[in-house]
Design a protein around this motif. Structure first.
Motif, PDB file in Angstrom:
ATOM      1  N   GLY A 152      13.409  -9.047  -9.261  1.00 33.75           N
ATOM      2  CA  GLY A 152      14.491  -8.332  -8.595  1.00 33.75           C
ATOM      3  C   GLY A 152      14.013  -7.490  -7.428  1.00 33.75           C
ATOM      4  N   LEU A 153      14.804  -6.511  -7.094  1.00 34.56           N
ATOM      5  CA  LEU A 153      14.533  -5.633  -5.961  1.00 34.56           C
ATOM      6  C   LEU A 153      13.810  -4.376  -6.434  1.00 34.56           C
ATOM      7  N   TRP A 154      12.772  -3.988  -5.707  1.00 36.05           N
ATOM      8  CA  TRP A 154      12.021  -2.779  -6.031  1.00 36.05           C
ATOM      9  C   TRP A 154      12.171  -1.775  -4.902  1.00 36.05           C
ATOM     10  N   VAL A 155      12.492  -0.526  -5.267  1.00 38.11           N
ATOM     11  CA  VAL A 155      12.670   0.547  -4.291  1.00 38.11           C
ATOM     12  C   VAL A 155      11.999   1.804  -4.826  1.00 38.11           C
ATOM     13  N   ARG A 156      11.289   2.508  -3.932  1.00 38.73           N
ATOM     14  CA  ARG A 156      10.724   3.796  -4.330  1.00 38.73           C
ATOM     15  C   ARG A 156      11.725   4.891  -3.996  1.00 38.73           C
ATOM     16  N   ASP A 157      11.958   5.759  -4.964  1.00 39.38           N
ATOM     17  CA  ASP A 157      12.918   6.849  -4.796  1.00 39.38           C
ATOM     18  C   ASP A 157      12.239   8.149  -5.218  1.00 39.38           C
ATOM     19  N   ARG A 258      14.580   7.579   7.543  1.00 38.73           N
ATOM     20  CA  ARG A 258      14.266   8.827   6.851  1.00 38.73           C
ATOM     21  C   ARG A 258      13.973   8.570   5.379  1.00 38.73           C
ATOM     22  N   HIS A 259      14.742   7.646   4.778  1.00 37.76           N
ATOM     23  CA  HIS A 259      14.506   7.295   3.372  1.00 37.76           C
ATOM     24  C   HIS A 259      13.125   6.664   3.195  1.00 37.76           C
ATOM     25  N   LEU A 260      12.766   5.724   4.068  1.00 37.20           N
ATOM     26  CA  LEU A 260      11.467   5.074   3.975  1.00 37.20           C
ATOM     27  C   LEU A 260      10.334   6.061   4.223  1.00 37.20           C
ATOM     28  N   SER A 261      10.511   6.920   5.222  1.00 35.35           N
ATOM     29  CA  SER A 261       9.473   7.915   5.533  1.00 35.35           C
ATOM     30  C   SER A 261       9.276   8.878   4.372  1.00 35.35           C
ATOM     31  N   GLY A 262      10.366   9.296   3.741  1.00 32.13           N
ATOM     32  CA  GLY A 262      10.266  10.203   2.612  1.00 32.13           C
ATOM     33  C   GLY A 262       9.544   9.603   1.427  1.00 32.13           C
ATOM     34  N   ASN A 263       9.500   8.264   1.386  1.00 31.93           N
ATOM     35  CA  ASN A 263       8.799   7.572   0.303  1.00 31.93           C
ATOM     36  C   ASN A 263       7.496   6.933   0.772  1.00 31.93           C
ATOM     37  N   GLN A 264       6.982   7.416   1.924  1.00 28.97           N
ATOM     38  CA  GLN A 264       5.696   6.953   2.478  1.00 28.97           C
ATOM     39  C   GLN A 264       5.638   5.434   2.630  1.00 28.97           C
ATOM     40  N   GLN A 265       6.738   4.856   3.142  1.00 28.67           N
ATOM     41  CA  GLN A 265       6.782   3.424   3.385  1.00 28.67           C
ATOM     42  C   GLN A 265       6.821   3.154   4.886  1.00 28.67           C
TER      43      GLN A 265
END
Length: 361
Positions: A152-157, A258-265
């Protein structure tokens, strides 16, 4: 306040707007035909029928229009100026004392309308229309929005890793797992939910949740019929999976970066896309400047068709160069602004070189 146009500027504007409108309409009909042919391959999959294919094609037209604006403006301006040159109107204007600088100023005034339309379509029309098109197609086919891996889909939060087996076209979730870590990166809990739907303000409502909580060497299981889950994820972020970055709005691009940056992506692709969105409307004015040297060239038999063909080739070249520098920027980690602006700068320098060459002849 609207720009005041002189008599000759209004005449140029009428010719350029008319020809550009016809060119864009012709391109849209051509691409709509090709898109429909492509969609015919999917008819019969799930509940996907011809009416869905037609609806999908219509909804993707604003995105096509946004992509085609610079090419259409180049060909439309080139054709209009070439026809005026054949009728000796350009020669009369120059003999009356109109300088190249005056022509450029006039084209810039006319081009502001194209730039505004490009920005309007790219920000307010194309993104929701593209999203609706993808939702229509996916719902009809019974397909998923995303399933990037077999799991499935993996997302860092923030301190959690979220695994979603299925994301539906309406952005509801199926089979959600949340791995929560503490500030020392030790696993605190694992939650599994059969489904989830977005409520508001970063809150999701998960159904049939089984939560395993780890406390030292012990662990215990908690079960909930429904459980609220606070997360930075929202339907707008999940909708990114359905729309390519170039067709997203500036607001959604900014929020996702901003979401990606906040999760160091890595955000390279989206950084380039946001700069392209800012620069792209100005490309229409660059294309109009590029068309001016062709109007100064001496008219010969067949010159109109040759120049229109040259305009088509230049427009295709710009489109390809735009995509090339975006890809190279991501691969080589070039500065996003450099990757986004270089194609326009190359064509602007080319236009200046052609003007200089024509003026010296």
């Amino acid at each position: 306040m609207a720009l005041k146009l002189k008599v000759y500027e209004r005449h140029l504007a009428r010719e350029i707007y008319a020809t550009t409108g016809l060119v864009l309409l012709a391109f849209l009909m051509l691409f709509a035909f090709f898109d429909l042919i492509h969609q015919l391959e999917s008819i019969g999959k799930g509940g996907y029928q011809i009416q869905h294919a037609l609806g999908y094609v219509v909804l993707t037209l604003p995105g096509r229009l946004y992509e085609l604006f610079p090419i259409g403006v180049l060909i439309g301006t080139l054709y209009a100026l070439t026809v005026l040159a054949r009728h000796s109107e350009i020669t009369v204007l120059r003999a009356a004392g109109l300088s190249t600088r005056d022509f450029l100023v006039a084209l810039a005034k006319i081009g502001i309308v194209f730039s505004a339309l490009t920005l309007l379509v790219g920000e307010l029309v194309a993104p929701p229309s593209e999203r609706a098109a993808q939702q229509l197609r996916l719902k009809a086919m019974g397909a998923l929005v995303a399933q990037e891996f077999r799991s499935g889909l993996w997302v860092r939060d923030e301190r959690s890793f979220v695994n979603v087996r299925e994301v539906r076209p309406d952005t509801t979730l199926q089979h959600v797992r949340v791995f929560e870590f503490d500030d020392r990166f030790q696993l605190r809990s694992i939650s599994h939910a059969d489904g989830g739907r977005y409520v508001k303000d970063g809150t999701w409502l998960l159904d049939d949740v089984v939560r395993t909580v780890f406390a030292g060497d012990a662990a215990h299981v908690e079960k909930y019929r429904e459980l609220t889950w606070k997360s930075a994820l929202n339907p707008d972020l999940l909708a990114v999976l359905m729309v390519v970055p170039e067709r997203m709005s500036l607001v959604n691009l900014y929020l996702y970066i901003r979401h990606l940056s906040g999760n160091q992506q890595k955000t390279d692709r989206y950084d380039i896309a946001i700069w392209k969105k800012l620069i792209y409307p100005l490309a229409t004015i660059v294309m109009m400047v590029l068309a001016l040297p062709f109007a100064y060239m001496q008219d010969r038999m067949g010159a109109v068709s040759i120049r229109v063909f040259a305009g088509i080739m230049l427009g295709i070249g710009f489109h390809m160069l735009n995509g090339l520098f975006s890809s190279l920027g991501v691969i080589n980690s070039w500065p996003p602004f450099f990757s986004a602006i270089t194609p326009s700068v190359i064509f602007l320098v080319t236009a200046a070189g052609l003007l200089w060459w024509v003026e010296r002849r």
